[in-house]
Structure formats: structure tokens, C-alpha cells
Design a protein around this motif. Structure first.
Motif, mmCIF file in Angstrom:
data_model
loop_
_atom_site.group_PDB
_atom_site.id
_atom_site.type_symbol
_atom_site.label_atom_id
_atom_site.label_comp_id
_atom_site.label_asym_id
_atom_site.label_seq_id
_atom_site.Cartn_x
_atom_site.Cartn_y
_atom_site.Cartn_z
ATOM 1 N N VAL A 73 0.867 -1.179 0.000
ATOM 2 C CA VAL A 73 0.000 0.000 0.000
ATOM 3 C C VAL A 73 0.899 1.223 0.000
ATOM 4 N N THR A 74 0.686 2.142 -0.941
ATOM 5 C CA THR A 74 1.523 3.331 -1.056
ATOM 6 C C THR A 74 0.662 4.585 -0.967
ATOM 7 N N TRP A 75 0.995 5.465 -0.039
ATOM 8 C CA TRP A 75 0.219 6.683 0.164
ATOM 9 C C TRP A 75 0.735 7.820 -0.708
ATOM 10 N N ASP A 76 -0.193 8.626 -1.235
ATOM 11 C CA ASP A 76 0.180 9.771 -2.053
ATOM 12 C C ASP A 76 1.047 10.750 -1.278
ATOM 13 N N SER A 77 0.822 10.838 0.030
ATOM 14 C CA SER A 77 1.558 11.783 0.872
ATOM 15 C C SER A 77 2.928 11.255 1.281
ATOM 16 N N GLY A 78 3.228 10.004 0.908
ATOM 17 C CA GLY A 78 4.497 9.390 1.264
ATOM 18 C C GLY A 78 4.305 8.239 2.222
ATOM 19 N N GLY A 79 5.191 7.285 2.169
ATOM 20 C CA GLY A 79 5.112 6.122 3.048
ATOM 21 C C GLY A 79 4.413 4.957 2.380
ATOM 22 N N SER A 80 4.725 3.768 2.846
ATOM 23 C CA SER A 80 4.116 2.560 2.302
ATOM 24 C C SER A 80 4.051 1.499 3.387
ATOM 25 N N LEU A 81 3.315 0.437 3.101
ATOM 26 C CA LEU A 81 3.119 -0.638 4.066
ATOM 27 C C LEU A 81 2.918 -1.945 3.319
ATOM 28 N N GLU A 82 3.610 -2.992 3.754
ATOM 29 C CA GLU A 82 3.439 -4.319 3.175
ATOM 30 C C GLU A 82 2.368 -5.088 3.950
ATOM 31 N N LEU A 83 1.411 -5.648 3.224
ATOM 32 C CA LEU A 83 0.324 -6.401 3.848
ATOM 33 C C LEU A 83 0.129 -7.722 3.103
ATOM 34 N N PRO A 84 -0.430 -8.742 3.784
ATOM 35 C CA PRO A 84 -0.721 -10.009 3.095
ATOM 36 C C PRO A 84 -1.652 -9.776 1.911
ATOM 37 N N LEU A 85 -1.381 -10.461 0.826
ATOM 38 C CA LEU A 85 -2.142 -10.288 -0.409
ATOM 39 C C LEU A 85 -3.055 -11.489 -0.618
ATOM 40 N N MET A 86 -4.350 -11.243 -0.754
ATOM 41 C CA MET A 86 -5.280 -12.345 -1.011
ATOM 42 C C MET A 86 -5.162 -12.784 -2.471
ATOM 43 N N ASP A 87 -5.398 -14.074 -2.715
ATOM 44 C CA ASP A 87 -5.316 -14.544 -4.089
ATOM 45 C C ASP A 87 -6.623 -14.242 -4.828
ATOM 46 N N ALA A 88 -6.616 -14.502 -6.137
ATOM 47 C CA ALA A 88 -7.753 -14.144 -6.975
ATOM 48 C C ALA A 88 -9.020 -14.888 -6.565
ATOM 49 N N ARG A 89 -8.889 -16.153 -6.174
ATOM 50 C CA ARG A 89 -10.059 -16.935 -5.768
ATOM 51 C C ARG A 89 -10.687 -16.353 -4.512
ATOM 52 N N GLU A 90 -9.870 -15.981 -3.546
ATOM 53 C CA GLU A 90 -10.399 -15.402 -2.306
ATOM 54 C C GLU A 90 -11.115 -14.094 -2.599
ATOM 55 N N ALA A 91 -10.525 -13.264 -3.455
ATOM 56 C CA ALA A 91 -11.163 -12.000 -3.820
ATOM 57 C C ALA A 91 -12.476 -12.242 -4.554
ATOM 58 N N TYR A 92 -12.479 -13.211 -5.462
ATOM 59 C CA TYR A 92 -13.696 -13.542 -6.203
ATOM 60 C C TYR A 92 -14.805 -14.006 -5.260
ATOM 61 N N ASP A 93 -14.438 -14.817 -4.282
ATOM 62 C CA ASP A 93 -15.441 -15.346 -3.353
ATOM 63 C C ASP A 93 -16.109 -14.253 -2.532
ATOM 64 N N THR A 94 -15.424 -13.129 -2.309
ATOM 65 C CA THR A 94 -16.048 -12.020 -1.584
ATOM 66 C C THR A 94 -17.119 -11.335 -2.421
ATOM 67 N N LEU A 95 -17.069 -11.549 -3.725
ATOM 68 C CA LEU A 95 -18.027 -10.926 -4.636
ATOM 69 C C LEU A 95 -19.165 -11.862 -5.025
ATOM 70 N N ALA A 96 -18.906 -13.165 -4.986
ATOM 71 C CA ALA A 96 -19.828 -14.150 -5.550
ATOM 72 C C ALA A 96 -20.434 -15.032 -4.465
ATOM 73 N N GLY A 97 -21.176 -14.416 -3.559
ATOM 74 C CA GLY A 97 -21.786 -15.198 -2.491
ATOM 75 C C GLY A 97 -23.252 -15.521 -2.724
ATOM 76 N N GLY A 98 -23.759 -15.213 -3.924
ATOM 77 C CA GLY A 98 -25.186 -15.384 -4.189
ATOM 78 C C GLY A 98 -25.578 -16.812 -4.499
ATOM 79 N N GLY A 99 -25.456 -17.208 -5.759
ATOM 80 C CA GLY A 99 -25.831 -18.554 -6.156
ATOM 81 C C GLY A 99 -27.319 -18.769 -6.264
ATOM 82 N N ASN A 100 -28.079 -17.734 -6.611
ATOM 83 C CA ASN A 100 -29.531 -17.899 -6.758
ATOM 84 C C ASN A 100 -29.902 -18.054 -8.227
ATOM 85 N N ASP A 101 -31.191 -18.180 -8.500
ATOM 86 C CA ASP A 101 -31.673 -18.424 -9.863
ATOM 87 C C ASP A 101 -31.942 -17.145 -10.642
#
Length: 299
Positions: free
Chosen positions: A108-136
């Protein structure tokens, strides 16, 4: 400071309330309620505990978003069916998702300066946060994803954060989903308000928006069926803004056991800046976009 709002979040909040507190009869998208500026003893105690504390120092070093984790494709939505599919998280995958976190190492990089390293979720985990429906009902089709970046408002100003860029059938630009979770909140230097110590004080639901150059703060606050709605006051110090939620016009009568949510906007004397937005009742920073139990910030 707000990116594309996700109305589905509120629907989930209200559904959870239905299960725990009876039928919900209010809508949190209403810009209703009122704001006051009480200097109550509890708010002062919370401010005194946080200002200059080790917890405040830790909080200011972290990544705490004040914007939505999802940015929609340009032109979204083409029609009502697509909008409904998104709001109900009814996505279907017709392609392959990348393995691993890609080349963006969770920085994560701030416009005002400074950065921070954080754990990165994979594409499947990110997708699952969006696709919780499963309805008709109507569906949006995801055909692929690639690592990228997106801009996001945070407690330390605008930042560029890692994101997964999902290709949606029928759209020329991707749907972006933040690929890192917020920093864990430090242990608050003050305990929640003791039960019965202040019958008027209520916990806040979540932060909805910081606007007007930081001088306007909108939160979701709760109330019941036998009152005139939520009231939120602000106590401002150099290090924090403590928000105290209560209800106005309580009255006797036949009341249902529902829990209603409304937006309340509080005008501040000066911009929030890097001050911490705190809930007087809980003693915790006010969560942003809280919908499905404790957020990553509070885990």
C-alpha cells in the motif's frame, strides 16, 4: 472520498438485524437523523484514553480504508438485471483465475508518502467475496482476472493499493476489488461503556462517508420503533473525533422489537485529517463498511 457505493452491504446488515432483533422496518440509505455536539463524560474519557496513546500510534501506522473495496466497471450497470446480479452477489465464473498473488506484493503506497506491506489475497479469495449469491436470478459472468492497482481513500489519505481486476462479460473495463485486508486494530486503551452506566448511549453501526474535505462525517446509527430517530454528537480533540450515538424522542406505547438504521451526518469544526474517528460506546474506532460480523480491522 468515497468510491462506488455498494448498496448490497446495507441489505446484508438489515438481514442480519432481522435474524437477531425482529423484522427490520428502517432503511439505512435514508439521509435522516440529527446531529448534536454534546461534551459528555464518556466521550471525554474515550478521547483522553486514546489521545497520545500507544494504540493511537499503532493505528496511525496502519492501513484503514475509508472507501469501498470494489470499484465498478465504467458504465455499470447496463440494465436492471446486471445491477440486481451485482447487489445479490450472483456472479458465475466462466474462465480460469490466476494462482497465487501475482507480482504485486501487497504494498500500500500513500500519495503523501510512506508505504506498508500487507498479506495479499489470491484471486479466488477475492472472487469469493463478490460471488456469495448462487440464486436463480440474473447473473454477471466473470471471464478472468489479473493483478493490478486502484486508488482508495484511507485514514492516512489517498493510497494506491493492490487489487484484482476481474473481467466481466459485456463490459470494456474491469471490476476492481482490493486485494489486501485492513490492518488489525490495536487493543483500545479503554473498555466499552459499562452496561447501564449511560442508558442514552448506543453503539454506532458503521462509517458511511467522510466528505466536504473531511469536515462532514456520515455514519449509520440505530434506533427503534418508539422514538424520533438517531442523534449523533461529536467531541473533537487534536487527536480524535469521538462520536456519541443516542436516540431522540423516546416514548411509551406498543413498540415492535425491530432495529432500524438511518444515516446521520455530523459537521465538524475542522477536517478529520489523521484524527481517529471513535465510537463513544465501544471505545473502538468506527468501522467502515461493516456488514458481515467483525471486519478484518477488528479481528
Amino acid at each position: 472520498m468515497r468510491t462506488a457505493p455498494r448498496t448490497a452491504q446495507l441489505l446484508v446488515v438489515l438481514a442480519l438485524f432481522t435474524a437477531t432483533a425482529g423484522a427490520v422496518a428502517g432503511c439505512g440509505d435514508e439521509s435522516a437523523g440529527s446531529a448534536t455536539r454534546p461534551d459528555n463524560a464518556r466521550a471525554r474519557a474515550v478521547a483522553d484514553a486514546w489521545d497520545g496513546s500507544k494504540a493511537a500510534e499503532v493505528w496511525r501506522r496502519g492501513y484503514h480504508p475509508l472507501g469501498e473495496s470494489v470499484q465498478l466497471p465504467e458504465g455499470a450497470f447496463r440494465d436492471g438485471d446486471d445491477k440486481r446480479a451485482y447487489l445479490t452477489e450472483n456472479l458465475v465464473l466462466r474462465g480460469e483465475l490466476p494462482l497465487g498473488g501475482g507480482s504485486e506484493a501487497g504494498q500500500v503506497t500513500w500519495d503523501s508518502g510512506g508505504s506498508l506491506e500487507l498479506p495479499l489475497m489470491d484471486a479466488r479469495e477475492a472472487y469469493d467475496t463478490l460471488a456469495g449469491g448462487g440464486n436463480d436470478g440474473p447473473r454477471l459472468t466473470v471471464t478472468g482476472a489479473k493483478p493490478g492497482r486502484m486508488k482508495l481513500a484511507t485514514s492516512r489519505g489517498t493510497a494506491t493499493v493492490p487489487a484484482w481486476l476481474f473481467t466481466i462479460d459485456g463490459y470494456d473495463t474491469p471490476l476492481r476489488r482490493v486485494a489486501v485486508t485492513p490492518s488489525k486494530l490495536p487493543q483500545p486503551p479503554i473498555k466499552p461503556s459499562p452496561a447501564g452506566s449511560d442508558a442514552e448511549l448506543r453503539p454506532l453501526d458503521r462509517l458511511a462517508e467522510v466528505a466536504d474535505g473531511g469536515r462532514s462525517v456520515t455514519v449509520h446509527a440505530h434506533h427503534g420503533s418508539c422514538d424520533d430517530g438517531p442523534v449523533v454528537g461529536a467531541l473533537e480533540t487534536d487527536g480524535s473525533v469521538v462520536l456519541s450515538a443516542s436516540v431522540a424522542g423516546t416514548r411509551d406505547g406498543i413498540c415492535t422489537s425491530d432495529l432500524r438504521a438511518k444515516q446521520v451526518t455530523v459537521k465538524l469544526d475542522r477536517p478529520v485529517g489523521d484524527r481517529i474517528l471513535l465510537d463513544a460506546f465501544t471505545g473502538w474506532p468506527v468501522p467502515y463498511g461493516q456488514t458481515k460480523g467483525p471486519s478484518a480491522s477488528g479481528s
